[in-house]
Design an enzyme around this catalytic site. Structure first.
Site, PDB file in Angstrom:
ATOM      1  CE1 TYR A 195     -15.711 -44.144  10.308  1.00  0.00           C
ATOM      2  CE2 TYR A 195     -15.823 -45.612   8.412  1.00  0.00           C
ATOM      3  CZ  TYR A 195     -15.146 -44.661   9.159  1.00  0.00           C
ATOM      4  OH  TYR A 195     -13.914 -44.230   8.756  1.00  0.00           O
ATOM      5  CG  HIS A 228     -20.681 -38.531  11.633  1.00  0.00           C
ATOM      6  ND1 HIS A 228     -21.396 -37.350  11.772  1.00  0.00           N
ATOM      7  CD2 HIS A 228     -19.731 -38.268  10.682  1.00  0.00           C
ATOM      8  CE1 HIS A 228     -20.905 -36.436  10.954  1.00  0.00           C
ATOM      9  NE2 HIS A 228     -19.898 -36.964  10.278  1.00  0.00           N
ATOM     10  CG  PHE A 238     -16.436 -42.367   3.459  1.00  0.00           C
ATOM     11  CD1 PHE A 238     -16.418 -42.863   4.754  1.00  0.00           C
ATOM     12  CD2 PHE A 238     -15.940 -43.155   2.438  1.00  0.00           C
ATOM     13  CE1 PHE A 238     -15.895 -44.113   5.024  1.00  0.00           C
ATOM     14  CE2 PHE A 238     -15.407 -44.407   2.695  1.00  0.00           C
ATOM     15  CZ  PHE A 238     -15.385 -44.885   3.994  1.00  0.00           C
ATOM     16  CG  ASN A 292     -16.625 -35.088   4.382  1.00  0.00           C
ATOM     17  OD1 ASN A 292     -17.392 -35.153   5.341  1.00  0.00           O
ATOM     18  ND2 ASN A 292     -15.342 -34.868   4.534  1.00  0.00           N
ATOM     19  CG  ASN A 307     -17.879 -31.605   6.417  1.00  0.00           C
ATOM     20  OD1 ASN A 307     -17.941 -30.400   6.206  1.00  0.00           O
ATOM     21  ND2 ASN A 307     -16.909 -32.144   7.128  1.00  0.00           N
TER      22      ASN A 307
END
Length: 193
Positions: free
Chosen positions: A15, A20, A65, A67, A113
């Protein structure tokens, strides 16, 4: 007075340079520029403490993560008794143009989120720096867009440098000065995606 700068993102190499994770990228750049010590894992986040000019600052990257970002941030805020007005969260935003910066206090989460998780545990009365990653082209899935890498990493790095150049203004009462300085610098930067 202590300030908390939070970058939102997902842990893991896969990631690292995704849209993001631009919040993580900003926090990493701040850490290196201002010579903060290496991150240590505490409260389910990577944390580093140091100074930016005369301001005491904690940098944090939730190591949950996206969320579940709220739990580690809430833990840090409660431990250090940081007022919500001294919390600044850097995050990606699909509803604004690529490499455009928006700053606001409170408000909705626009379906983000990570912000939703923080709002649930702390309320909404903290500062957000929204980093525009643009909206996906027709036919592209939103989750694919946010989890894919930037097409123009040079523009992203230039925008992050502009943020760092004026970051001490974020600790002042009138944050609109920061917004205007960064906006003026971005205007003259090639930011085509």
């Amino acid at each position: 007075m202590l300030h908390l700068l939070v970058g939102l993102g997902n842990p893991g190499k896969e990631y690292e340079l995704t849209r993001h994770n631009v919040g993580f990228m900003i926090i990493d750049a701040i850490m290196h520029h201002f010579l903060f010590p290496d991150f240590k894992k505490k409260h389910n986040a990577l944390i580093s403490s140091g100074s930016i000019q005369s301001y005491k600052v904690i940098l944090a990257k939730p190591y949950t993560f996206m969320n579940n970002s709220g739990a580690p941030i809430s833990s840090i805020v409660k431990l250090y008794k940081i007022p919500l007005d001294n919390i600044i969260v850097f995050h990606d935003e699909t509803d604004i143009d690529f490499c455009t910066i928006r700053i606001k206090k409170g408000g909705g989460n626009a379906g983000h989120n990570g912000l939703k998780s923080i709002d649930t545990l702390l309320g909404r009365d903290y500062w957000r720096i929204r980093f525009g990653i643009g909206h996906p082209s027709n036919g592209y899935d939103l989750s694919y867009h946010v989890l894919s890498q930037f097409n123009n990493l040079n523009a992203v790095n230039n925008t992050i440098s502009n943020i760092i150049e004026h970051i001490s203004l974020l600790f002042e009462n009138d944050k609109s000065i920061f917004k205007n300085k960064v906006k003026d610098l971005i205007k003259y930067t090639d930011i085509s995606s």
